[in-house]
Write an enzyme that holds these catalytic residues in place. Structure first.
Site, PDB file in Angstrom:
ATOM      1  N   HIS A 133       0.801  -1.224   0.000  1.00 38.47           N
ATOM      2  CA  HIS A 133       0.000   0.000   0.000  1.00 38.47           C
ATOM      3  C   HIS A 133       0.832   1.271   0.000  1.00 38.47           C
ATOM      4  CE1 HIS A 133      -3.252  -2.864   0.541  1.00 38.47           C
ATOM      5  NE2 HIS A 133      -3.906  -1.974  -0.164  1.00 38.47           N
TER       6      HIS A 133
ATOM      7  N   ARG B 253     -15.590   1.068  -1.951  1.00 36.54           N
ATOM      8  CA  ARG B 253     -15.413  -0.260  -1.365  1.00 36.54           C
ATOM      9  C   ARG B 253     -15.582  -0.149   0.139  1.00 36.54           C
ATOM     10  NH1 ARG B 253      -9.702  -3.064  -1.994  1.00 36.54           N
ATOM     11  NH2 ARG B 253      -9.051  -1.521  -0.456  1.00 36.54           N
TER      12      ARG B 253
ATOM     13  N   ARG C  80       2.228 -10.494  -1.305  1.00 39.49           N
ATOM     14  CA  ARG C  80       2.481  -9.306  -2.134  1.00 39.49           C
ATOM     15  C   ARG C  80       3.461  -8.338  -1.516  1.00 39.49           C
ATOM     16  NH1 ARG C  80      -3.521  -6.472  -1.880  1.00 39.49           N
ATOM     17  NH2 ARG C  80      -2.551  -4.463  -2.230  1.00 39.49           N
TER      18      ARG C  80
ATOM     19  N   ASN D  89      -4.418  -7.457  -7.232  1.00 38.90           N
ATOM     20  CA  ASN D  89      -3.317  -7.417  -6.253  1.00 38.90           C
ATOM     21  C   ASN D  89      -3.427  -8.609  -5.316  1.00 38.90           C
ATOM     22  OD1 ASN D  89      -2.946  -4.972  -7.445  1.00 38.90           O
ATOM     23  ND2 ASN D  89      -3.746  -3.771  -5.743  1.00 38.90           N
ATOM     24  N   ASP D  90      -4.645  -8.842  -4.853  1.00 42.41           N
ATOM     25  CA  ASP D  90      -4.841  -9.988  -3.971  1.00 42.41           C
ATOM     26  C   ASP D  90      -5.055 -11.266  -4.765  1.00 42.41           C
ATOM     27  OD1 ASP D  90      -4.484  -9.082  -1.327  1.00 42.41           O
ATOM     28  OD2 ASP D  90      -6.332  -7.939  -1.480  1.00 42.41           O
TER      29      ASP D  90
ATOM     30  N   GLU E 132     -11.277 -11.151  -5.774  1.00 41.28           N
ATOM     31  CA  GLU E 132      -9.852 -11.115  -5.441  1.00 41.28           C
ATOM     32  C   GLU E 132      -9.424 -12.367  -4.679  1.00 41.28           C
ATOM     33  OE1 GLU E 132      -8.945  -7.715  -2.937  1.00 41.28           O
ATOM     34  OE2 GLU E 132     -10.908  -7.783  -1.986  1.00 41.28           O
TER      35      GLU E 132
ATOM     36  N   ARG F 199     -10.724   3.421  -1.732  1.00 41.51           N
ATOM     37  CA  ARG F 199     -10.299   2.579  -0.604  1.00 41.51           C
ATOM     38  C   ARG F 199     -10.634   3.320   0.685  1.00 41.51           C
ATOM     39  NH1 ARG F 199      -5.800   1.367  -4.191  1.00 41.51           N
ATOM     40  NH2 ARG F 199      -5.463  -0.878  -4.284  1.00 41.51           N
TER      41      ARG F 199
ATOM     42  N   CYS G  79      -9.663  -3.331 -10.631  1.00 44.74           N
ATOM     43  CA  CYS G  79      -9.094  -2.213  -9.882  1.00 44.74           C
ATOM     44  C   CYS G  79      -7.754  -2.572  -9.252  1.00 44.74           C
ATOM     45  CB  CYS G  79     -10.078  -1.730  -8.816  1.00 44.74           C
ATOM     46  SG  CYS G  79     -10.526  -3.023  -7.652  1.00 44.74           S
TER      47      CYS G  79
HETATM   48  C1  PEP Z   1      -6.688  -5.694  -4.956  1.00 45.41           C
HETATM   49  O1  PEP Z   1      -6.541  -6.564  -4.102  1.00 45.41           O
HETATM   50  O2  PEP Z   1      -6.394  -5.854  -6.154  1.00 45.41           O
HETATM   51  C2  PEP Z   1      -7.220  -4.371  -4.595  1.00 45.41           C
HETATM   52  C3  PEP Z   1      -7.508  -3.479  -5.515  1.00 45.41           C
HETATM   53  O3  PEP Z   1      -7.365  -4.081  -3.287  1.00 45.41           O
HETATM   54  P1  PEP Z   1      -6.173  -3.734  -2.285  1.00 45.41           P
HETATM   55  O4  PEP Z   1      -4.941  -3.437  -3.109  1.00 45.41           O
HETATM   56  O5  PEP Z   1      -6.606  -2.556  -1.491  1.00 45.41           O
HETATM   57  O6  PEP Z   1      -6.040  -4.988  -1.487  1.00 45.41           O
HETATM   58 MG    MG Z   2      -7.442  -6.429  -2.155  1.00 43.76          MG
END
Ligand code: PEP
Ligand code: MG
Length: 573
Positions: free
Chosen positions: A190, A333, A466, A455-456, A432, A297, A503
């Site tokens: 993040h 979200r 990650r 991302n997840d 995700e 977020r 996203c």
């Molecule tokens: C993701 O997991 O791709 C996402 C957009 O959420 P975050 O990065 O906040 O976990």
């Molecule tokens: Mg996520």
């Protein structure tokens, strides 16, 4: 002689400035017997004076830059520092035990903290956290390792740290922080995401930034290619100044596309939207020609403070975003706390695997007061724009149904109280977790839309944390395993007439873009600063060519094959 280290290019741009190393001070206290109490009293007085001076400075800055609420936190710290009861107990401890004053401060503070923590009253319990913070500051001065306050920087620097927490990153002052580099972290940690929002060049996951760079060294951070050059020569500086100028010139060319639609050369339109973390980010979304917010977020509203945000505070934030976006879609979200986003004041037990733990929708369905407060604020704000709501980390259809039922219940409650709520709010979910991707055909019947959180999704599909740069090689957006999941989700949604966005950071990736276009993705949500680049790439692509490439791509065995093929075929440099 210059040297260089390599990391992960996390936020584009080139920064050249002096290094500012952020070290976490070692505040281990040893008990020592002393012979002169007066010396210890003087040390205490000096440490208190220095702490007061720090806090006055931080408070004034918070008031100017952030607002009264943040400033009030530091006012509370100042009150602790002038509490006669606390000071006299510390001095009495020294007088009775003849010990070093840091030991006395630690012991007396601990007693106060335990006393406050045991109280029933929430306000009093928060005072324990104030005492803990202030004690840390006073001890740091006594030990000669003053705490670093990032908000108080007054010259241009590049921050060098083992890691930056999301709240550290949120505090970075763009005026002085030119860039940063860290030992750990990946492109989707993040702090990296926030760096892109703040448009601060960053290289993360270098493994050795804090070992190789000394405070005051001249440093170049190349956030385009992931290099960090330490004590560069004049020639190197000149070369990078040129690269910096080229990057700025390109940005100017892209700016001309801010008001154009997002479409391919053969006229296929998609939506290019932005990911944001706070209402203030909307300005950059609009400046970069974002067609909506694909991911707000909301957890950043809950971070960097001592208590949960109230319904009204949240309402104001959501309303501000909706109004500023003037009827363009805004996907909010619901709270996704956990993983690398912590909320110390919730006092959740430490977990072995926080990314797999009690977080996001799991926590919200369990702690329904938190969830319902957020939903009330969102639904009340819904009349100010085009709101869509999505739930994070949905693993089972049962969770989606339960979350939606709570939302509908909160809506009914508001209507009963004669509050106005929009009737056209789409309710969707993030895909995700692999289980929901695989079951997308079932979910598609019940949701209004999907937003794929790569991302997840990548971290869970590849079983690669990650945040961990040692397994970053497994973090492969173009791995056919990921592409097949994405394809399945899009096809499942299309069968039910639902739309699909993405996203995760993959949506803003130049190699992924032609693939996602060919697979039929409707909405691409990315850092605002990537939108114009994506729009310019899209203009050069054709939907037909992208679709025609899909069978070849889907038959490939490795991420490297996919990448090489796409780079060549779609001319991605
Ligand atoms: C993701 O997991 O791709 C996402 C957009 O959420 P975050 O990065 O906040 O976990
Ligand atoms: Mg996520």
């Amino acid at each position: 002689m210059s040297s260089s280290i390599q990391g992960i290019a996390a936020s584009a741009g080139i920064a050249i400035a002096k290094a500012f190393t952020l070290q976490v001070p070692n505040l281990t206290i040893e008990k020592r017997l002393t012979s002169d109490d007066a010396v210890e009293y003087t040390r205490l007085d000096n440490a208190l004076a220095a702490s007061i001076a720090d806090l006055e400075k931080i408070k004034a800055r918070a008031l100017r830059k952030i607002g009264e609420e943040q400033a009030a936190i530091f006012q509370a710290h100042l009150l602790v520092l002038s509490d006669p009861e606390w000071i006299s107990q510390v001095k009495d401890y020294v007088a009775n035990e003849h010990v070093n004053v840091e030991f006395a401060v630690q012991t007396v503070s601990q007693t106060f903290i335990e006393l406050f923590e045991a109280m029933d009253n929430e306000y009093m319990r928060e005072r324990a956290a104030d005492i803990r913070d202030v004690t840390k500051r006073v001890l740091a001065h006594l030990l000669g390792q003053p705490l670093i306050d990032l908000t108080a920087l007054d010259e241009e620097v590049i921050i060098v740290a083992e890691d930056l927490t999301p709240s550290d990153t949120a505090q970075l002052n763009k005026e002085f922080v030119q860039g940063f580099t860290t030992d750990i972290g990946g492109r989707t940690s993040h702090s990296a995401i926030l760096a892109r929002t703040l448009e601060i060049p960053a290289v993360v996951g270098t493994n050795e930034a804090t070992r190789s760079i000394h405070h005051g060294d001249k440093v170049i951070v190349d956030g385009l290619e992931g290099h960090v050059i330490i004590n560069p020569s004049e020639q190197e500086i000149a070369k990078y100044r040129e690269k910096q100028a080229q990057y700025s010139a390109q940005a100017v060319a892209w700016a001309a596309l801010a008001h154009e639609v997002s479409q391919t050369a053969d006229g296929h339109q998609v939506e290019l939207t932005a990911n944001i973390g706070a209402p203030d980010d909307v300005a950059s979304v609009l400046a970069n020609g974002g067609e909506g917010i694909g991911l707000y977020r909301t957890e950043f509203l809950y971070m960097g403070r001592k208590t949960l945000p109230t319904e009204d505070e949240q309402f104001e934030a959501y309303k501000a975003v909706l109004e500023k976006m003037e009827n363009k879609p805004v996907i909010v979200r619901t709270l996704d706390i956990g993983g690398d986003k912590e909320l110390p004041y919730l006092r959740l037990p430490h977990e072995m695997n926080p990314f797999l733990g009690y977080r996001a929708i799991r926590l919200c369905l369990d702690e329904q007061t938190i969830f319902r407060t957020q939903l009330r604020a969102l639904l009340r704000a819904s009349v100010y724009g085009n709101l869509k709501i999505m739930f994070p980390m949905i693993a089972t259809i049962h969770e989606f149904r339960e979350a939606k039922a709570v939302l509908l219940d909160v809506k009914a409650e508001l209507q009963q109280q004669r509050m106005e709520v929009s009737d056209t709010i789409d309710i969707g979910m993030m895909v995700e977790i692999p289980s929901s991707a695989v079951m997308a055909d079932v979910f598609a019947k019940e949701v209004d839309f999907f937003s794929i959180g790569t991302n997840d999704l990548i971290q869970y599909t590849m079983a690669a944390d990650r945040m961990n740069e040692r397994v970053a090689y497994l973090y492969q957006p173009y791995n056919p395993a990921i592409l097949k999941l994405v394809q399945f989700v899009i096809n499942a949604a299309q069968k039910e007439g639902k739309w699909v966005g993405m996203c995760g950071e993959m949506a803003g990736d130049e190699v992924a873009l032609p693939i996602l276009l060919g697979l039929g993705l409707d909405e691409f949500s990315m850092s605002a600063t990537s939108i114009l680049r994506a729009r310019s790439q899209l203009k050069r692509l054709s939907i037909q060519q992208a679709q025609a490439a899909i069978p070849d791509i889907m038959a490939m065995a490795t991420a490297a094959d996919v990448e090489a093929y796409v780079r060549e075929k779609f001319n991605v440099l």
